[in-house]
Design a protein around this motif. Structure first.
Motif, PDB file in Angstrom:
ATOM      1  N   ASP A  68      -5.543  -0.950  14.761  1.00 24.67           N
ATOM      2  CA  ASP A  68      -5.045   0.221  14.039  1.00 24.67           C
ATOM      3  C   ASP A  68      -3.847  -0.100  13.147  1.00 24.67           C
ATOM      4  N   GLN A  69      -3.292  -1.290  13.313  1.00 18.18           N
ATOM      5  CA  GLN A  69      -2.085  -1.649  12.549  1.00 18.18           C
ATOM      6  C   GLN A  69      -2.327  -2.746  11.527  1.00 18.18           C
ATOM      7  N   CYS A  70      -3.319  -3.568  11.783  1.00 21.55           N
ATOM      8  CA  CYS A  70      -3.525  -4.769  10.967  1.00 21.55           C
ATOM      9  C   CYS A  70      -4.577  -4.505   9.885  1.00 21.55           C
ATOM     10  N   PHE A  71      -4.245  -4.858   8.652  1.00 20.97           N
ATOM     11  CA  PHE A  71      -5.112  -4.617   7.500  1.00 20.97           C
ATOM     12  C   PHE A  71      -5.427  -5.956   6.849  1.00 20.97           C
ATOM     13  N   PRO A  72      -6.619  -6.537   7.148  1.00 20.20           N
ATOM     14  CA  PRO A  72      -6.923  -7.882   6.654  1.00 20.20           C
ATOM     15  C   PRO A  72      -7.442  -7.876   5.215  1.00 20.20           C
TER      16      PRO A  72
END
Length: 273
Positions: free
Chosen positions: A47-51
């Motif tokens: 929910d926090q990491c945007f690859p």
């Protein structure tokens, strides 16, 4: 929630920074040449990491990455970490390889800085962290092209520090020493244009002669935590050294420079009117 962008976050110091920022509760956009390399972070912090998949030396890939960032939102903390080495004597340098390392280590960070600054100026806050190297202080034999990209990035950063000092924006240079990363492994590029006259000098540091034994003193995870902790402070160092070896190396190099200035100052002064 603070939004970070960390380039080259799939491993090494970049991974350590992204991990520490995510653990602190931030949202973090992370880039790598391959989405597969980012799975460890995205699985742990879905929910926090945007690859974002991005090849920083490729203009079209950079354009696509910046478009994807628009979906993530405005960046509060930019970490220009992605980069690699290139081993060659100056004469052995190959035009395409030279251009590629400058695109990756210098021109792409400049592009990202220009992308994030409008939002930071509007908000009167933000932070830019440029990961350099102790090589920017003194290049090693056969590593002049890499060192020159980092030295240029540092001078851009020093100008930027003065330009945004009254705008609430922090800018910090980080100079790591030796860390147990893949810098000397698959991330290290090397010339194929061998000139035998450099066998006694630059060839000693050619890629084929470099052993990646992972005995460097630095821990990338600790480095990431230190950077995330320091950036929260009101007063930042303009340049943060990482590692006991970095502290010794830079101290020694600056002492030698000061000694040389003193030895030659009488000659230097002869050019005045």
């Amino acid at each position: 929630m603070i939004k970070w962008l960390v380039t080259g976050a799939s491993s090494s110091i970049g991974y350590g920074i992204a991990l520490a920022a995510l653990k602190a509760g931030n949202r973090v956009a992370v880039t790598s040449r391959s989405m597969d390399n980012l799975q460890k972070l995205t699985a742990q912090f879905p929910d926090q990491c945007f690859p974002i998949e991005s090849e920083l030396s490729d203009a079209e890939s950079m354009k696509n990455a910046i478009e994807k960032l628009n979906n993530f939102g405005s960046i509060d903390v930019l970490v220009n970490n992605a980069g690699h080495g290139y081993r060659a004597a100056v004469e052995e340098g190959e035009k395409d390889r030279i251009r590629e390392i400058y695109e990756t280590n210098l021109f792409s960070p400049i592009k990202l800085i220009q992308e994030v600054l409008p939002h930071m100026r509007q908000q009167h806050r933000g932070a830019i962290i440029n990961i350099s190297s102790i090589a920017a202080v003194q290049s090693g034999v056969g590593s002049g092209y890499y060192a020159s990209t980092k030295a240029a990035l540092e001078q851009i950063s020093r100008a930027l520090q003065e330009e945004v000092t009254n705008l609430g924006i922090k800018v910090m240079i980080v100079e790591p020493g030796g860390f147990r990363t893949e810098f000397y492994g698959e991330n290290l590029k090397g010339t194929e244009h061998d000139i035998s006259d450099y066998a006694a000098t630059a060839w000693k540091t050619h890629k084929k002669n470099v052993k990646n034994d992972h005995r460097e003193p630095g821990d990338p995870i600790k480095a990431g935590q230190v950077i995330v902790d320091v950036i929260r402070k009101d007063n930042l160092p303009k340049t943060l050294l990482l590692g006991s070896d970095a502290v010794k190396f830079v101290n020694d190099q600056l002492a030698q420079r000061i000694e040389e200035i003193r030895d030659w100052q009488n000659i230097s002064r002869k050019t005045d009117y």
